[in-house]
Scaffold this motif. Structure first.
Motif, PDB file in Angstrom:
ATOM      1  N   SER A 459     -12.137 -37.079  54.777  1.00 31.90           N
ATOM      2  CA  SER A 459     -10.914 -37.835  55.010  1.00 31.90           C
ATOM      3  C   SER A 459     -11.197 -39.325  55.120  1.00 31.90           C
ATOM      4  N   ILE A 460     -12.276 -39.685  55.807  1.00 32.77           N
ATOM      5  CA  ILE A 460     -12.643 -41.100  55.968  1.00 32.77           C
ATOM      6  C   ILE A 460     -13.023 -41.709  54.622  1.00 32.77           C
ATOM      7  N   ASP A 461     -13.705 -40.937  53.774  1.00 30.33           N
ATOM      8  CA  ASP A 461     -14.066 -41.438  52.441  1.00 30.33           C
ATOM      9  C   ASP A 461     -12.821 -41.738  51.610  1.00 30.33           C
ATOM     10  N   LEU A 462     -11.782 -40.910  51.782  1.00 28.38           N
ATOM     11  CA  LEU A 462     -10.549 -41.107  51.020  1.00 28.38           C
ATOM     12  C   LEU A 462      -9.728 -42.262  51.572  1.00 28.38           C
ATOM     13  N   SER A 463      -9.585 -42.320  52.900  1.00 28.48           N
ATOM     14  CA  SER A 463      -8.772 -43.356  53.525  1.00 28.48           C
ATOM     15  C   SER A 463      -9.191 -43.522  54.977  1.00 28.48           C
ATOM     16  N   PRO A 464      -9.994 -44.533  55.308  1.00 27.11           N
ATOM     17  CA  PRO A 464     -10.448 -44.736  56.685  1.00 27.11           C
ATOM     18  C   PRO A 464      -9.269 -44.885  57.642  1.00 27.11           C
ATOM     19  N   ASN A 465      -9.370 -44.192  58.787  1.00 26.37           N
ATOM     20  CA  ASN A 465      -8.266 -44.161  59.733  1.00 26.37           C
ATOM     21  C   ASN A 465      -8.839 -44.134  61.145  1.00 26.37           C
ATOM     22  N   THR A 466      -8.214 -44.873  62.060  1.00 31.47           N
ATOM     23  CA  THR A 466      -8.738 -44.977  63.416  1.00 31.47           C
ATOM     24  C   THR A 466      -8.806 -43.621  64.119  1.00 31.47           C
ATOM     25  N   ALA A 467      -7.781 -42.770  63.915  1.00 31.77           N
ATOM     26  CA  ALA A 467      -7.772 -41.470  64.573  1.00 31.77           C
ATOM     27  C   ALA A 467      -8.842 -40.543  64.000  1.00 31.77           C
ATOM     28  N   LEU A 493     -12.430 -48.468  67.059  1.00 38.80           N
ATOM     29  CA  LEU A 493     -11.912 -49.588  67.850  1.00 38.80           C
ATOM     30  C   LEU A 493     -11.729 -50.844  67.013  1.00 38.80           C
ATOM     31  N   LYS A 494     -12.446 -50.960  65.893  1.00 38.91           N
ATOM     32  CA  LYS A 494     -12.221 -52.092  64.989  1.00 38.91           C
ATOM     33  C   LYS A 494     -10.822 -52.015  64.385  1.00 38.91           C
ATOM     34  N   LEU A 495     -10.335 -50.794  64.198  1.00 38.19           N
ATOM     35  CA  LEU A 495      -9.007 -50.591  63.606  1.00 38.19           C
ATOM     36  C   LEU A 495      -7.905 -50.580  64.652  1.00 38.19           C
ATOM     37  N   ASN A 496      -8.242 -50.197  65.878  1.00 40.77           N
ATOM     38  CA  ASN A 496      -7.268 -50.176  66.970  1.00 40.77           C
ATOM     39  C   ASN A 496      -7.986 -50.411  68.287  1.00 40.77           C
ATOM     40  N   ASN A 498      -6.849 -50.853  71.161  1.00 47.80           N
ATOM     41  CA  ASN A 498      -6.157 -50.346  72.355  1.00 47.80           C
ATOM     42  C   ASN A 498      -6.151 -48.822  72.402  1.00 47.80           C
ATOM     43  N   TYR A 499      -7.151 -48.207  71.826  1.00 48.46           N
ATOM     44  CA  TYR A 499      -7.233 -46.749  71.757  1.00 48.46           C
ATOM     45  C   TYR A 499      -8.007 -46.250  72.972  1.00 48.46           C
ATOM     46  N   PHE A 500      -7.300 -45.797  74.000  1.00 50.24           N
ATOM     47  CA  PHE A 500      -7.932 -45.417  75.263  1.00 50.24           C
ATOM     48  C   PHE A 500      -8.975 -44.317  75.086  1.00 50.24           C
ATOM     49  N   LYS A 501      -8.637 -43.255  74.363  1.00 52.16           N
ATOM     50  CA  LYS A 501      -9.541 -42.113  74.213  1.00 52.16           C
ATOM     51  C   LYS A 501     -10.900 -42.524  73.651  1.00 52.16           C
ATOM     52  N   VAL A 502     -10.882 -43.515  72.779  1.00 50.97           N
ATOM     53  CA  VAL A 502     -12.125 -43.921  72.123  1.00 50.97           C
ATOM     54  C   VAL A 502     -13.049 -44.621  73.107  1.00 50.97           C
ATOM     55  N   TYR A 503     -12.519 -45.446  73.997  1.00 50.55           N
ATOM     56  CA  TYR A 503     -13.366 -46.061  75.032  1.00 50.55           C
ATOM     57  C   TYR A 503     -14.004 -44.975  75.902  1.00 50.55           C
ATOM     58  N   TRP A 504     -13.232 -43.957  76.224  1.00 52.32           N
ATOM     59  CA  TRP A 504     -13.732 -42.845  77.030  1.00 52.32           C
ATOM     60  C   TRP A 504     -14.855 -42.122  76.297  1.00 52.32           C
ATOM     61  N   ARG A 505     -14.655 -41.855  75.002  1.00 52.81           N
ATOM     62  CA  ARG A 505     -15.666 -41.125  74.237  1.00 52.81           C
ATOM     63  C   ARG A 505     -16.927 -41.967  74.017  1.00 52.81           C
ATOM     64  N   ARG A 506     -16.746 -43.256  73.760  1.00 51.61           N
ATOM     65  CA  ARG A 506     -17.936 -44.096  73.569  1.00 51.61           C
ATOM     66  C   ARG A 506     -18.703 -44.230  74.871  1.00 51.61           C
ATOM     67  N   ALA A 507     -17.999 -44.259  75.997  1.00 50.41           N
ATOM     68  CA  ALA A 507     -18.684 -44.319  77.293  1.00 50.41           C
ATOM     69  C   ALA A 507     -19.541 -43.074  77.496  1.00 50.41           C
ATOM     70  N   LEU A 508     -19.012 -41.907  77.097  1.00 55.08           N
ATOM     71  CA  LEU A 508     -19.786 -40.673  77.215  1.00 55.08           C
ATOM     72  C   LEU A 508     -21.014 -40.697  76.317  1.00 55.08           C
ATOM     73  N   ALA A 509     -20.850 -41.197  75.089  1.00 56.75           N
ATOM     74  CA  ALA A 509     -21.982 -41.281  74.160  1.00 56.75           C
ATOM     75  C   ALA A 509     -23.040 -42.242  74.695  1.00 56.75           C
ATOM     76  N   ARG A 510     -22.607 -43.408  75.159  1.00 57.20           N
ATOM     77  CA  ARG A 510     -23.564 -44.400  75.666  1.00 57.20           C
ATOM     78  C   ARG A 510     -24.255 -43.903  76.932  1.00 57.20           C
ATOM     79  N   LYS A 511     -23.553 -43.148  77.715  1.00 60.90           N
ATOM     80  CA  LYS A 511     -24.167 -42.578  78.906  1.00 60.90           C
ATOM     81  C   LYS A 511     -25.328 -41.659  78.520  1.00 60.90           C
ATOM     82  N   GLU A 512     -25.116 -40.813  77.539  1.00 61.44           N
ATOM     83  CA  GLU A 512     -26.174 -39.900  77.101  1.00 61.44           C
ATOM     84  C   GLU A 512     -27.304 -40.630  76.382  1.00 61.44           C
ATOM     85  N   LEU A 513     -27.003 -41.783  75.796  1.00 61.66           N
ATOM     86  CA  LEU A 513     -28.040 -42.587  75.145  1.00 61.66           C
ATOM     87  C   LEU A 513     -28.802 -43.449  76.147  1.00 61.66           C
TER      88      LEU A 513
END
Length: 573
Positions: A459-467, A493-496, A498-513
């Protein structure tokens, strides 16, 4: 003594020597693909083409249009391609369809025979088809958004690109389409590229006897149907649902016995409004005073027409009680309910045509009917309407009261005006992207995370989308690919931003890293968007505690890959 004369600066291009009016007249004569390239020739050309009013003006002046038969012909052979036969007005253009080339060929057909498909509407060069299929034994009763459907057949919807000959099927809704005559099809053009960027299909389903209704909406951005609650203002009146149309970005549904219903949306931004959970604001526009009829009045479709053209919504009626008189009313404003009587045509003028040589020729060929039936309004000229008498289609100028040529016999009277497209649209690619994203969501729900990642990637290859980036990041978290998850969150986050869920998910990823500071930054940004979110508040406390421990031990961060207790929820967008 010598003088140095400073030369005048040369113009950036030849266009700099011309006025804006002259340049505009030149640009509207250029095909759309070269036109888009002209934006890079000079800043002045880019400014003129990017003006909000230029594109509608370009389409209306540069585009031609034809009268299109809404009933396609079936290809005589399976190897025969889908083709458009475009003919100059008033001749009728036709479409020949090869059912084997369509995305879904469940409809019963035989080569060279009647094909159960019709053209519903067109918008910016794209065409909406409906294909009728037998629901089969045992499926005669089906739950709908407003009750139970007893239809023996149902319709599959398709979007067709007449330039590239691409078909794409629209997903079947949870509730079936009640009446294809109540389906509106609209597209939106990207002002930067001049190309169609998205489309929407909406059916209005009133609940007779109640104050509620349903707007069944499909949006190409998501590839999903949404049932949006609406309203019905006519009580027990049996809504006829004679036709529906989109005009200047606004939706209208027509009952020829009483009036129109429209969906009021600020700025006509229906795409954003569909995402809102608020009840749709529907408004009733009654027909001109004295023109109400009983819903079961026979012959209304042969006497009346409501539609848009030339910048106005208009209502035309041919009276047959005692004398043939033709009248045309115009809605002063789409946001108002007031009609103005614009034109009245006498019986003598109508009879003069019905006794003309053209009508006599129609009678000799079996097509004359000695009556006028309104068909549609000219797309760009408000004073011109089209009629049929028998099997002849002709134009009539309501202002000058002059009839156009009438020399064409066609086997079908079911026609619509089709504005020829000047460009090929990338919208089908975006729709495929939405479908593969939905497929990824289904895989995620069934915990097939690796397969979901593949679907999201396609899907991203066809049309990149923030969701889609956000969903793939969540799938990466599930399979413990934290680096990839962090990258996808950043792209989302480059595309949106103000996407709350993405900050939450990146925080989880960075925590594990082990990037605790980065994770805490994301948590703080997330809390700025949703200050009362308990889970994120809990994570912030946890991260602060961990930072204090590693700081007291003399480290800058956790060991990379240290288990930090991820608690992921399977939620897609």
């Amino acid at each position: 003594m010598s003088y140095h004369i400073k030369p005048k600066p040369e113009p950036e291009s030849l266009f700099d020597l011309l006025s804006d009016e002259v340049i505009t007249e030149i640009l509207i004569r250029i095909p759309s693909k070269p036109l888009c390239r002209f934006k890079s020739v000079s800043k002045r050309l880019n400014s003129i083409i990017s003006e909000p009013g230029f594109l509608p003006f370009y389409v209306s002046r540069a585009s031609s249009w034809v009268i299109l038969d809404r009933i396609p012909q079936c290809a005589p052979e399976l190897t025969h391609p889908t083709r458009f036969q475009l003919l100059d007005r008033p001749k009728i253009s036709t479409c020949t369809v090869n059912p084997g080339k369509m995305p879904d060929n469940r409809a019963a057909f035989s080569v060279g025979s009647f094909f159960p498909t019709e053209i519903l509407q067109s918008s910016n060069g794209l065409i909406l088809f409906a294909q009728t299929i037998d629901r089969g034994l045992g499926k005669q009763a089906q739950i709908t958004a407003n009750g139970i459907s007893l239809k023996l057949f149902e319709e599959l919807l398709f979007v067709f690109n007449p330039i590239s000959y691409d078909w794409v099927g629209i997903a079947e809704p949870r509730y079936p389409i009640n009446k294809t005559t109540q389906v509106v099809f609209t597209t939106r053009v990207d002002p930067e590229t001049g190309l169609v960027g998205r489309f929407m299909v909406v059916e209005y389903q009133p609940l007779i006897g109640w104050e509620d209704g349903c707007l069944l909406c499909f949006v190409s951005d998501t590839g999903k149907w949404v049932e949006k609650r609406g309203s019905y203002m006519l009580g027990k009146h049996n809504w006829r649902g004679d036709r529906a149309f989109e005009f200047e970005g606004k939706f209208f549904w027509v009952d020829l016995s009483v009036g129109l219903i429209t969906w009021d949306v600020e700025g006509n931004d229906y795409f954003r409004e569909v995402e809102s959970r608020e009840k749709a604001v529907c408004r009733f526009i009654p027909l001109p005073k004295g023109r109400w009829k009983q819903f079961d009045t026979p012959g209304l479709k042969d006497e009346r027409w409501v539609g848009g053209g030339g910048g106005f919504v208009q209502f035309i009626e041919v009276f047959k009680e005692g004398q043939r008189v033709l009248r045309c009313w115009r809605l002063k404003d789409c946001g108002d309910d007031e009609w103005s009587l614009m034109y009245k045509v006498s019986r003598e003028t109508v009879d003069r045509f019905l006794t003309s040589e053209a009508e006599a020729e129609a009678c000799r060929r079996g097509g004359g009917s000695k009556r006028l039936v309104p068909c549609f309004f000219h797309p760009f000229e408000a004073e011109v309407a089209y009629f049929e008498t028998g099997d002849f289609i002709f134009s009539f100028n309501l202002r000058t009261q002059q009839f156009g040529t009438c020399d064409v016999f066609t086997p079908h009277k079911y026609v619509l005006p089709f504005v020829l497209p000047k460009w090929s649209s990338p919208i089908l690619t975006r729709l495929y992207a939405a479908y593969t994203k939905e497929e990824g969501n289904e895989c995620f729900k069934s915990q097939q995370f690796t397969k979901a990642i593949k679907c999201y990637s396609k899907s991203i290859d066809l049309s990149p989308n923030t969701a889609t980036f956000a969903n793939r990041a969540l799938a990466y978290l599930k399979v413990k690919k934290y680096q990839e998850a962090e990258i996808d969150c950043t792209e989302s986050l480059k595309l949106n931003a103000n996407y709350f869920k993405v900050y939450w998910r990146r925080a989880l990823a960075r925590k594990e890293l082990g990037n605790l500071k980065g994770a805490l930054e994301d948590v703080e940004l997330g809390l700025m968007l949703e200050p009362k979110n308990g889970e994120v508040t809990k994570l912030r406390a946890e991260l602060k505690s961990m930072l204090e421990k590693v700081s007291s031990a003399g480290y800058e961060s956790c060991t990379e890959g240290a288990p930090c207790g991820l608690d992921l929820k399977a939620e897609g967008n």
